[in-house]
Design an enzyme around this catalytic site. Structure first.
Site, PDB file in Angstrom:
ATOM      1  CG  LEU A 100      -2.016  -0.830   1.236  1.00 31.84           C
ATOM      2  CD1 LEU A 100      -2.911  -0.847   2.570  1.00 31.84           C
ATOM      3  CD2 LEU A 100      -3.135  -0.499   0.122  1.00 31.84           C
ATOM      4  CG  ASP A 101       0.063   4.898  -2.288  1.00 33.14           C
ATOM      5  OD1 ASP A 101      -0.133   5.360  -1.437  1.00 33.14           O
ATOM      6  OD2 ASP A 101      -0.417   4.617  -3.417  1.00 33.14           O
ATOM      7  CE1 TYR A 102       5.730   8.194   4.212  1.00 34.75           C
ATOM      8  CE2 TYR A 102       4.492   9.929   3.206  1.00 34.75           C
ATOM      9  CZ  TYR A 102       5.109   9.488   4.190  1.00 34.75           C
ATOM     10  OH  TYR A 102       5.766  10.380   5.228  1.00 34.75           O
ATOM     11  CG  ASP A 103       0.550  10.005  -0.108  1.00 32.51           C
ATOM     12  OD1 ASP A 103       0.973  10.464   0.917  1.00 32.51           O
ATOM     13  OD2 ASP A 103       1.139  10.088  -1.287  1.00 32.51           O
ATOM     14  CB  SER A 104      -2.796   3.889  -0.041  1.00 37.93           C
ATOM     15  OG  SER A 104      -2.898   4.637  -1.220  1.00 37.93           O
TER      16      SER A 104
END
Length: 233
Positions: A100-104
């Site tokens: 899951l990316d940094y902003d998710s």
């Protein structure tokens, strides 16, 4: 057993991350620097960065509600916080399944079961993952049709997906989208392909597995029923 599978089953890292360590030359078999594809046999000595690795006898399975501001890796070369920083100090050696990316935020599985990691992340298995999305602008019926049929990102068309409009907001839309691929930042790029931007992204399901009321940043062991379900996918 292939060396990357041995490392995954020993809880060192996922197969993909193990391959990178092998390429970096930090993995040794019986004192010799390992190469991709090498086999490990009973009685062999395997070390990573000089530390002897023991095979895992029992696997552990956890669920985390990942908050924003953390990356899904064991160690980050940019010095950012990782999901491992959220684990208790006495946690066993586990690693995140997929990304899951940094902003998710949202549902993340952590385990030392390399075979399950491979099963859940390999595109050929088409494990459905559902996300709650809030967009910057309202999503039109035309755009919904394009997203469902597949859009081109990074030069490759995405597979068909399920997408359902939950609510139309003053400044955007709230939707549920289920995809069976795991391409880098796929959901965000899909909406960019139809001229929109994702303001909020949360994974709420992997297959039939849900967060079950887990608060942001919390982690818990999976129940035997949940483990059996994931292994049966």
């Amino acid at each position: 057993m292939r060396i990357n599978k041995f490392l995954a089953e020993s809880g060192v890292a996922s197969r993909r991350a193990s391959d990178e360590m092998i390429k970096d030359g930090v993995v040794k078999i019986n004192g010799r620097i390992a190469k991709l594809g090498d086999e490990v046999e009973m009685g062999d000595s395997v070390s990573v960065n000089g530390k002897l690795i023991n095979t895992v006898k029992k696997y552990d399975y956890y669920m985390m509600n990942k908050p924003k501001g953390y990356v899904c890796t064991v160690k980050d070369d940019k010095g950012r916080k990782t999901v491992m920083d959220l684990l208790p100090n006495n946690s066993k050696r586990i690693f995140p399944v997929g990304r899951l990316d940094y902003d998710s935020e949202g549902l993340l599985i952590l385990t030392n079961d390399g075979d399950l990691t491979f099963k859940l992340t390999h595109p050929k298995n088409e494990v459905p993952k559902t996300y709650l999305v809030k967009t910057e602008k309202p999503v039109s019926d035309e755009d919904l049709g394009k997203l469902r049929s597949g859009v081109v990102i990074d030069g490759v068309k995405t597979k068909k997906c399920n997408i359902r409009l939950i609510e139309t907001l003053k400044t955007g839309s709230k939707l549920h989208i289920t995809i069976t691929e795991g391409r880098n930042r796929q959901v965000r790029k899909m909406f960019e392909a139809v001229g929109n931007h994702v303001d909020f992204l949360k994974r709420i399901k992997i297959g039939d597995l849900t967060l079950s009321g887990l608060n942001r940043g919390e982690i818990r062991s999976l129940s035997q029923r949940e483990i059996d379900y994931l292994l049966s996918i």
